[in-house]
Write a protein that holds these residues in place. Structure first.
Motif, PDB file in Angstrom:
ATOM      1  N   ASP A 181       0.809  -1.214   0.000  1.00 25.63           N
ATOM      2  CA  ASP A 181       0.000   0.000   0.000  1.00 25.63           C
ATOM      3  C   ASP A 181       0.846   1.268   0.000  1.00 25.63           C
ATOM      4  N   LEU A 182       2.147   1.127   0.189  1.00 23.61           N
ATOM      5  CA  LEU A 182       3.025   2.283   0.247  1.00 23.61           C
ATOM      6  C   LEU A 182       3.524   2.662  -1.137  1.00 23.61           C
ATOM      7  N   PRO A 183       3.789   3.949  -1.374  1.00 25.44           N
ATOM      8  CA  PRO A 183       4.439   4.342  -2.627  1.00 25.44           C
ATOM      9  C   PRO A 183       5.777   3.629  -2.783  1.00 25.44           C
ATOM     10  N   ALA A 184       6.151   3.386  -4.015  1.00 24.04           N
ATOM     11  CA  ALA A 184       7.386   2.647  -4.285  1.00 24.04           C
ATOM     12  C   ALA A 184       8.632   3.464  -3.979  1.00 24.04           C
ATOM     13  N   THR A 185       8.527   4.781  -4.016  1.00 24.14           N
ATOM     14  CA  THR A 185       9.677   5.646  -3.759  1.00 24.14           C
ATOM     15  C   THR A 185       9.603   6.230  -2.352  1.00 24.14           C
ATOM     16  N   LEU A 186      10.763   6.542  -1.783  1.00 28.79           N
ATOM     17  CA  LEU A 186      10.769   7.213  -0.488  1.00 28.79           C
ATOM     18  C   LEU A 186      10.154   8.599  -0.598  1.00 28.79           C
ATOM     19  N   GLU A 187      10.297   9.222  -1.763  1.00 32.63           N
ATOM     20  CA  GLU A 187       9.697  10.536  -1.962  1.00 32.63           C
ATOM     21  C   GLU A 187       8.172  10.467  -1.843  1.00 32.63           C
ATOM     22  N   GLY A 188       7.584   9.418  -2.406  1.00 33.37           N
ATOM     23  CA  GLY A 188       6.147   9.236  -2.274  1.00 33.37           C
ATOM     24  C   GLY A 188       5.744   8.987  -0.833  1.00 33.37           C
ATOM     25  N   GLN A 189       6.565   8.250  -0.096  1.00 30.70           N
ATOM     26  CA  GLN A 189       6.285   7.991   1.316  1.00 30.70           C
ATOM     27  C   GLN A 189       6.393   9.268   2.145  1.00 30.70           C
ATOM     28  N   VAL A 190       7.325  10.138   1.776  1.00 31.41           N
ATOM     29  CA  VAL A 190       7.441  11.429   2.461  1.00 31.41           C
ATOM     30  C   VAL A 190       6.152  12.223   2.307  1.00 31.41           C
ATOM     31  N   VAL A 191       5.600  12.265   1.098  1.00 35.46           N
ATOM     32  CA  VAL A 191       4.358  13.006   0.863  1.00 35.46           C
ATOM     33  C   VAL A 191       3.218  12.398   1.680  1.00 35.46           C
ATOM     34  N   MET A 237       7.003  16.764  14.702  1.00 26.89           N
ATOM     35  CA  MET A 237       6.727  15.674  13.771  1.00 26.89           C
ATOM     36  C   MET A 237       7.774  15.601  12.664  1.00 26.89           C
ATOM     37  N   VAL A 238       8.120  16.749  12.092  1.00 28.55           N
ATOM     38  CA  VAL A 238       9.093  16.773  10.999  1.00 28.55           C
ATOM     39  C   VAL A 238      10.461  16.328  11.484  1.00 28.55           C
ATOM     40  N   ARG A 239      10.910  16.874  12.610  1.00 31.24           N
ATOM     41  CA  ARG A 239      12.219  16.495  13.159  1.00 31.24           C
ATOM     42  C   ARG A 239      12.266  15.002  13.463  1.00 31.24           C
ATOM     43  N   ASP A 240      11.178  14.477  13.995  1.00 29.97           N
ATOM     44  CA  ASP A 240      11.140  13.064  14.352  1.00 29.97           C
ATOM     45  C   ASP A 240      11.284  12.183  13.109  1.00 29.97           C
ATOM     46  N   ILE A 241      10.578  12.529  12.040  1.00 32.01           N
ATOM     47  CA  ILE A 241      10.688  11.750  10.803  1.00 32.01           C
ATOM     48  C   ILE A 241      12.103  11.811  10.245  1.00 32.01           C
ATOM     49  N   VAL A 242      12.702  12.981  10.266  1.00 33.77           N
ATOM     50  CA  VAL A 242      14.066  13.119   9.747  1.00 33.77           C
ATOM     51  C   VAL A 242      15.038  12.266  10.552  1.00 33.77           C
ATOM     52  N   VAL A 243      14.959  12.336  11.861  1.00 33.26           N
ATOM     53  CA  VAL A 243      15.867  11.569  12.724  1.00 33.26           C
ATOM     54  C   VAL A 243      15.650  10.068  12.535  1.00 33.26           C
ATOM     55  N   GLU A 244      14.398   9.643  12.495  1.00 29.97           N
ATOM     56  CA  GLU A 244      14.087   8.219  12.404  1.00 29.97           C
ATOM     57  C   GLU A 244      14.359   7.631  11.017  1.00 29.97           C
ATOM     58  N   SER A 245      14.359   8.475   9.994  1.00 28.47           N
ATOM     59  CA  SER A 245      14.460   7.979   8.616  1.00 28.47           C
ATOM     60  C   SER A 245      15.804   8.246   7.961  1.00 28.47           C
ATOM     61  N   PHE A 246      16.682   8.990   8.622  1.00 28.72           N
ATOM     62  CA  PHE A 246      17.931   9.411   7.980  1.00 28.72           C
ATOM     63  C   PHE A 246      18.785   8.202   7.609  1.00 28.72           C
ATOM     64  N   ASP A 247      19.200   8.158   6.332  1.00 23.97           N
ATOM     65  CA  ASP A 247      20.027   7.072   5.791  1.00 23.97           C
ATOM     66  C   ASP A 247      19.415   5.698   6.013  1.00 23.97           C
ATOM     67  N   ARG A 248      18.082   5.642   5.949  1.00 28.23           N
ATOM     68  CA  ARG A 248      17.376   4.362   6.044  1.00 28.23           C
ATOM     69  C   ARG A 248      16.464   4.215   4.823  1.00 28.23           C
ATOM     70  N   PRO A 249      16.164   2.986   4.426  1.00 27.84           N
ATOM     71  CA  PRO A 249      15.333   2.769   3.232  1.00 27.84           C
ATOM     72  C   PRO A 249      13.842   2.813   3.522  1.00 27.84           C
ATOM     73  N   GLU A 250      13.438   3.599   4.506  1.00 26.18           N
ATOM     74  CA  GLU A 250      12.025   3.742   4.828  1.00 26.18           C
ATOM     75  C   GLU A 250      11.799   5.091   5.496  1.00 26.18           C
ATOM     76  N   ILE A 251      10.550   5.552   5.421  1.00 28.04           N
ATOM     77  CA  ILE A 251      10.167   6.799   6.076  1.00 28.04           C
ATOM     78  C   ILE A 251       9.260   6.430   7.241  1.00 28.04           C
ATOM     79  N   ARG A 252       9.623   6.875   8.428  1.00 30.90           N
ATOM     80  CA  ARG A 252       8.860   6.466   9.605  1.00 30.90           C
ATOM     81  C   ARG A 252       8.946   7.518  10.702  1.00 30.90           C
ATOM     82  N   MET A 253       8.058   7.391  11.676  1.00 32.59           N
ATOM     83  CA  MET A 253       8.092   8.161  12.913  1.00 32.59           C
ATOM     84  C   MET A 253       8.531   7.240  14.037  1.00 32.59           C
TER      85      MET A 253
END
Length: 354
Positions: A181-191, A237-253
């Motif tokens: 159900d997730l977008p195939a790109t990390l950019e799509g997951q960011v949106v 929320m934004v800072r948390d996503i950046v910290v949790e997702s930095f240099d990882r193959p997924e976008i998360r909180m």
């Protein structure tokens, strides 16, 4: 004299040098549905962003409701300002994570193009009355694929189209989704995450402004985690996503921030979206949309008179009706409803039911 193509090559080389290994490079796109000559100056994702920005569907967002139907106040969000806030939040996250900002912006600007008038009330009405169901994210994809440019579509890249159709979330307690159900790109997951961050925060802001809720009623545990002000909550929320997702193959909180975000989201569904203050107006909007659908189904000649594009469509009548109604702004839907359902003084020009 400057070689225009050298500018594009520089942009593409800069992507390769600066972006994360997990980013989507414009040179690695899966391409477009129809082949076309590439732009000499812009990357493919920049071109998609510009096509969306100049589309008629994008301009109509300014007169489509976000939460409060046909708001009179100048400071309430509309579907357009929501889209711009999603874009800003998504670009901030993408830049920090070294993802493709152009792709993120294109998906953000296009994600709600297929939304109905009167917000989710209009979407629910079409979903209930149309035999094939209706989802605004799927309609957004249909807009860019089939409806814009008088039926030619915008011919967007696969990555933008994937991000648009997979941005939406159902009303579930948990914001995470299965991989399919997730977008195939990390950019799509960011949106997808930026959409949540934007509406949770600006809908609270609008509900407070409308005095539908009071600040004291907001869930205290969630506020303690995220912050007391609009700015603080978005920043958390934004800072948390950046910290949790930095240099990882997924976008998360993080679990803590996601739980607080879900708590606020559920509060909005209970007190604002489906709350008693909004219920009556939502029901009115749903009845209006359903009446229009049923009217056009019974009198397709009126549909053709009002929606000349209908004559060019080969799909079934119900799909064409959904195309017409979902493309309406709030005020145009009200105009069409008044025209065919509200008596006016005699004589009246125009089409009449015989």
């Amino acid at each position: 004299m400057v070689d225009i193509q050298s500018i594009k090559r520089f942009l593409e080389e800069r992507e390769r040098e600066l972006l994360s290994p997990f980013a989507t490079l414009s040179t690695k796109t899966r391409g477009r549905g129809k082949e076309e000559k590439e732009c000499e100056l812009r990357t493919c994702f920049q071109r998609d962003r510009d096509r969306i920005l100049h589309s008629k569907s994008f301009r109509r967002l300014k007169h489509k409701s976000q939460v409060f139907l046909s708001p009179e106040g100048d400071h309430y969000r509309t579907r357009l300002t929501h889209t711009l806030e999603v874009s800003q939040i998504a670009r901030t996250i993408a830049r920090a994570l070294r993802l493709n900002e152009d792709l993120v912006e294109a998906i953000s600007l296009g994600h709600d193009l297929g939304h109905t008038p009167f917000g989710h009330a209009g979407e629910e009405a079409l979903n209930e009355v149309h035999p094939g169901g209706f989802k605004h994210n799927e309609q957004s994809l249909r807009v860019v694929d089939c409806l814009e440019r008088d039926g030619e579509g915008l011919n967007l890249t696969w990555e933008v189209r994937d991000g648009i159709v997979k941005h939406s979330k159902t009303h579930l307690a948990c914001l995470t989704a299965s991989p399919e159900d997730l977008p195939a790109t990390l950019e799509g997951q960011v949106v997808r995450w930026a959409d949540v961050i934007a509406y949770v925060n600006h809908d609270i802001d609008d509900a407070l402004r409308a005095r539908v809720i009071r600040f004291e009623e907001l869930p205290k545990k969630a506020i303690a985690v995220l912050g007391e002000t609009h700015r603080e909550r978005i920043n958390t929320m934004v800072r948390d996503i950046v910290v949790e997702s930095f240099d990882r193959p997924e976008i998360r909180m993080s679990e803590r921030v996601q739980e607080a975000t879900e708590t606020l989201r559920n509060f909005l569904f209970e007190r604002v979206y489906f709350g008693p203050e909004q219920w009556q107006e939502r029901e009115k909007a749903k009845r209006l949309v359903k009446h229009l659908y049923e009217f056009f189904a019974e009198y397709p000649e009126v549909l053709e008179a009002e929606y000349t594009f209908a004559r060019k469509r080969q799909e079934d009548l119900g799909t064409v009706i959904c195309d017409f109604i979902s493309g309406m702004t709030d005020r145009y839907a009200l105009y069409i409803y008044r025209k065919y359902f509200i008596p006016s003084s005699w004589p009246q020009e125009g089409w009449r039911i015989r």
